[in-house]
Motif scaffolding. Sequence first.
Motif, PDB file in Angstrom:
ATOM      1  N   VAL A   1       0.866  -1.178   0.000  1.00 41.71           N
ATOM      2  CA  VAL A   1       0.000   0.000   0.000  1.00 41.71           C
ATOM      3  C   VAL A   1       0.904   1.229   0.000  1.00 41.71           C
ATOM      4  CG1 VAL A   1      -1.788   1.233   1.273  1.00 41.71           C
ATOM      5  CG2 VAL A   1      -1.746  -1.256   1.321  1.00 41.71           C
ATOM      6  N   THR A   2       0.566   2.227  -0.822  1.00 43.17           N
ATOM      7  CA  THR A   2       1.333   3.471  -0.855  1.00 43.17           C
ATOM      8  C   THR A   2       0.399   4.647  -0.644  1.00 43.17           C
ATOM      9  OG1 THR A   2       1.094   3.689  -3.245  1.00 43.17           O
ATOM     10  CG2 THR A   2       3.050   2.544  -2.452  1.00 43.17           C
ATOM     11  N   GLY A   3       0.980   5.764  -0.262  1.00 39.16           N
ATOM     12  CA  GLY A   3       0.176   6.962  -0.059  1.00 39.16           C
ATOM     13  C   GLY A   3       1.049   8.190   0.061  1.00 39.16           C
ATOM     14  N   GLN A   4       0.392   9.317   0.175  1.00 37.64           N
ATOM     15  CA  GLN A   4       1.075  10.595   0.313  1.00 37.64           C
ATOM     16  C   GLN A   4       0.717  11.172   1.672  1.00 37.64           C
ATOM     17  OE1 GLN A   4       3.120  12.108  -2.025  1.00 37.64           O
ATOM     18  NE2 GLN A   4       3.516  13.745  -0.578  1.00 37.64           N
ATOM     19  N   GLY A   5       1.718  11.488   2.470  1.00 38.92           N
ATOM     20  CA  GLY A   5       1.501  12.094   3.778  1.00 38.92           C
ATOM     21  C   GLY A   5       2.146  13.463   3.835  1.00 38.92           C
ATOM     22  N   LYS A   6       2.077  14.088   4.988  1.00 41.69           N
ATOM     23  CA  LYS A   6       2.665  15.419   5.133  1.00 41.69           C
ATOM     24  C   LYS A   6       4.186  15.390   5.002  1.00 41.69           C
ATOM     25  CE  LYS A   6       2.722  15.228  10.166  1.00 41.69           C
ATOM     26  NZ  LYS A   6       2.231  15.784  11.399  1.00 41.69           N
ATOM     27  N   ASN A   7       4.803  14.225   5.228  1.00 40.81           N
ATOM     28  CA  ASN A   7       6.253  14.081   5.101  1.00 40.81           C
ATOM     29  C   ASN A   7       6.671  13.463   3.771  1.00 40.81           C
ATOM     30  OD1 ASN A   7       6.627  15.130   7.671  1.00 40.81           O
ATOM     31  ND2 ASN A   7       6.435  13.111   8.626  1.00 40.81           N
TER      32      ASN A   7
END
Length: 118
Positions: free
Chosen positions: A14-20
Amino acid sequence: MELTGTVIALLPEVTGQGKNGMWRKQEFILEIPSQYPKKVCISLWGDKIDQAGLQVNDSVTASIDVESREYNSRWYTEVKAWKVDKAGSAGGSSAASQGGSALPPVTTFSEESDDLPF
């Protein structure tokens, strides 16, 4: 804490975009042998996914941290692996062989022998 067992399933990454920035996570199911075998879902994050190189039926020892967090009055628990060693890998087998070879050979003493230094 360490758990030793057999990888019985690899869940999709699973991949995603976070604040970091971008993140990636893969979970695997480890079956721990005992009279009543237990199954534990363990998470690998980031580069540790590639470093572990897990396959189904691998025998591994996972060094883990267990963490719980609250969200909307519900608690969620995650088991995160920070190191995974495959059975028979250089890290696991060398530690065992070094421990065994570091001990001096066993000697037996009899009352007739005068091998004592005093």
